[in-house]
Design an enzyme around this catalytic site. Structure first.
Site, PDB file in Angstrom:
ATOM      1  N   HIS A  63      60.676   5.751  60.789  1.00  0.00           N
ATOM      2  CA  HIS A  63      61.694   6.364  59.938  1.00  0.00           C
ATOM      3  C   HIS A  63      61.190   6.659  58.532  1.00  0.00           C
ATOM      4  CE1 HIS A  63      65.248   6.735  57.385  1.00  0.00           C
ATOM      5  NE2 HIS A  63      65.858   7.182  58.471  1.00  0.00           N
ATOM      6  N   HIS A  73      68.639  10.210  64.775  1.00  0.00           N
ATOM      7  CA  HIS A  73      67.330  10.748  64.387  1.00  0.00           C
ATOM      8  C   HIS A  73      66.510  11.150  65.606  1.00  0.00           C
ATOM      9  CE1 HIS A  73      67.880  10.103  60.189  1.00  0.00           C
ATOM     10  NE2 HIS A  73      67.862   8.782  60.257  1.00  0.00           N
ATOM     11  N   LEU A  91      64.168   1.229  67.240  1.00  0.00           N
ATOM     12  CA  LEU A  91      64.733   0.298  68.210  1.00  0.00           C
ATOM     13  C   LEU A  91      65.536   1.001  69.290  1.00  0.00           C
ATOM     14  CD1 LEU A  91      65.790  -2.798  66.087  1.00  0.00           C
ATOM     15  CD2 LEU A  91      63.837  -2.541  67.631  1.00  0.00           C
ATOM     16  N   GLY A 141      69.017   6.722  68.412  1.00  0.00           N
ATOM     17  CA  GLY A 141      70.117   7.129  67.550  1.00  0.00           C
ATOM     18  C   GLY A 141      70.007   8.594  67.187  1.00  0.00           C
TER      19      GLY A 141
END
Length: 126
Positions: A10, A80, A75, A78
Protein backbone atom coordinates in the site's frame (compact mmCIF):
# COMPACT_ATOMS: atom_id res chain seq x y z
CA UNK A 1 12.00 -14.97 -21.26
CA UNK A 2 13.16 -12.76 -18.40
CA UNK A 3 11.09 -13.06 -15.21
CA UNK A 4 10.46 -10.57 -12.44
CA UNK A 5 8.50 -10.54 -9.22
CA UNK A 6 6.96 -7.35 -7.84
CA UNK A 7 5.87 -7.20 -4.22
CA UNK A 8 3.06 -4.64 -4.25
CA UNK A 9 2.26 -2.89 -0.96
CA UNK A 10 0.00 0.00 0.00
CA UNK A 11 2.50 2.63 1.14
CA UNK A 12 2.39 5.09 4.02
CA UNK A 13 3.69 8.51 5.02
CA UNK A 14 6.06 7.09 7.65
CA UNK A 15 9.17 5.69 5.97
CA UNK A 16 9.59 3.12 8.77
CA UNK A 17 6.32 1.50 7.66
CA UNK A 18 8.14 0.06 4.62
CA UNK A 19 10.76 -1.80 6.70
CA UNK A 20 8.92 -5.16 6.93
CA UNK A 21 8.26 -5.08 3.18
CA UNK A 22 11.89 -4.27 2.46
CA UNK A 23 12.92 -7.22 4.65
CA UNK A 24 10.46 -9.45 2.79
CA UNK A 25 11.91 -8.28 -0.53
CA UNK A 26 15.44 -9.07 0.68
CA UNK A 27 14.36 -12.51 1.92
CA UNK A 28 12.58 -13.34 -1.35
CA UNK A 29 15.56 -12.12 -3.38
CA UNK A 30 17.93 -14.24 -1.28
CA UNK A 31 15.75 -17.33 -1.75
CA UNK A 32 15.50 -16.73 -5.51
CA UNK A 33 19.28 -16.49 -5.67
CA UNK A 34 19.77 -19.56 -3.46
CA UNK A 35 17.59 -21.54 -5.86
CA UNK A 36 19.54 -20.17 -8.84
CA UNK A 37 16.38 -18.72 -10.32
CA UNK A 38 16.78 -15.90 -12.80
CA UNK A 39 14.18 -13.48 -11.50
CA UNK A 40 14.41 -9.85 -10.49
CA UNK A 41 12.61 -9.04 -7.22
CA UNK A 42 11.39 -5.53 -6.55
CA UNK A 43 9.00 -3.65 -4.30
CA UNK A 44 6.34 -1.18 -5.47
CA UNK A 45 3.67 0.86 -3.74
CA UNK A 46 0.13 1.97 -4.44
CA UNK A 47 0.52 5.41 -2.92
CA UNK A 48 2.60 7.68 -0.68
CA UNK A 49 5.88 5.82 -1.39
CA UNK A 50 8.01 5.12 -4.40
CA UNK A 51 8.31 3.47 -6.76
CA UNK A 52 4.74 3.17 -7.94
CA UNK A 53 3.71 -0.04 -9.66
CA UNK A 54 3.84 1.47 -13.18
CA UNK A 55 7.29 2.99 -12.54
CA UNK A 56 8.64 -0.27 -11.10
CA UNK A 57 7.32 -2.28 -14.05
CA UNK A 58 8.61 0.26 -16.58
CA UNK A 59 12.08 -0.16 -15.04
CA UNK A 60 11.84 -3.95 -15.13
CA UNK A 61 10.74 -3.93 -18.77
CA UNK A 62 13.61 -1.57 -19.60
CA UNK A 63 15.94 -4.16 -18.01
CA UNK A 64 14.48 -6.87 -20.27
CA UNK A 65 11.73 -8.40 -18.13
CA UNK A 66 8.85 -9.73 -20.19
CA UNK A 67 7.17 -12.04 -17.66
CA UNK A 68 6.20 -10.23 -14.46
CA UNK A 69 4.22 -11.53 -11.50
CA UNK A 70 2.71 -9.04 -9.05
CA UNK A 71 2.15 -10.24 -5.48
CA UNK A 72 -0.16 -7.94 -3.54
CA UNK A 73 1.26 -7.79 -0.02
CA UNK A 74 -2.18 -7.02 1.39
CA UNK A 75 -4.14 -9.04 3.95
CA UNK A 76 -7.29 -9.21 1.82
CA UNK A 77 -9.03 -8.21 -1.38
CA UNK A 78 -10.33 -4.75 -0.45
CA UNK A 79 -11.11 -1.79 -2.67
CA UNK A 80 -7.50 -1.17 -3.62
CA UNK A 81 -7.12 -4.65 -5.04
CA UNK A 82 -10.61 -4.85 -6.50
CA UNK A 83 -10.62 -1.41 -8.18
CA UNK A 84 -7.23 0.33 -8.14
CA UNK A 85 -4.98 -2.59 -9.05
CA UNK A 86 -7.00 -3.66 -12.13
CA UNK A 87 -6.91 -0.05 -13.40
CA UNK A 88 -3.15 0.06 -12.91
CA UNK A 89 -2.59 -3.28 -14.61
CA UNK A 90 -4.82 -2.34 -17.55
CA UNK A 91 -2.70 0.79 -18.10
CA UNK A 92 0.51 -1.21 -17.73
CA UNK A 93 -0.66 -3.80 -20.27
CA UNK A 94 -1.59 -1.01 -22.69
CA UNK A 95 1.85 0.56 -22.28
CA UNK A 96 3.64 -2.81 -22.70
CA UNK A 97 1.59 -4.94 -25.11
CA UNK A 98 4.11 -7.82 -25.27
CA UNK A 99 4.40 -8.13 -21.50
CA UNK A 100 3.08 -11.19 -19.69
CA UNK A 101 1.69 -9.67 -16.50
CA UNK A 102 0.18 -11.91 -13.86
CA UNK A 103 -1.40 -10.73 -10.62
CA UNK A 104 -1.87 -13.31 -7.88
CA UNK A 105 -4.19 -13.11 -4.88
CA UNK A 106 -3.57 -11.06 -1.77
CA UNK A 107 -0.80 -12.62 0.30
CA UNK A 108 -2.98 -12.61 3.43
CA UNK A 109 -5.53 -14.91 1.79
CA UNK A 110 -3.01 -17.70 1.21
CA UNK A 111 -3.67 -20.69 3.52
CA UNK A 112 0.02 -20.93 4.48
CA UNK A 113 0.17 -17.26 5.38
CA UNK A 114 -3.10 -17.62 7.32
CA UNK A 115 -1.57 -20.55 9.25
CA UNK A 116 1.54 -18.50 10.06
CA UNK A 117 -0.65 -15.63 11.32
CA UNK A 118 -2.75 -18.06 13.38
CA UNK A 119 0.41 -19.50 14.96
CA UNK A 120 1.69 -16.01 15.73
CA UNK A 121 -1.61 -15.14 17.42
CA UNK A 122 -1.52 -18.31 19.53
CA UNK A 123 2.12 -17.69 20.52
CA UNK A 124 1.15 -14.21 21.70
CA UNK A 125 -0.85 -15.85 24.49
CA UNK A 126 2.32 -17.22 26.11
Amino acid sequence: MSKALVLFAHGARAQAWAAPFERLQAQVRAQVEAQSLECAVTLAFLELMTPSLPVAIDALVAQGADDITVVPVFLGQGGHLLRDLPQLTDAIRAAHPGLRLQVVGAIGEDPGVQAAMRDYCIRSLA
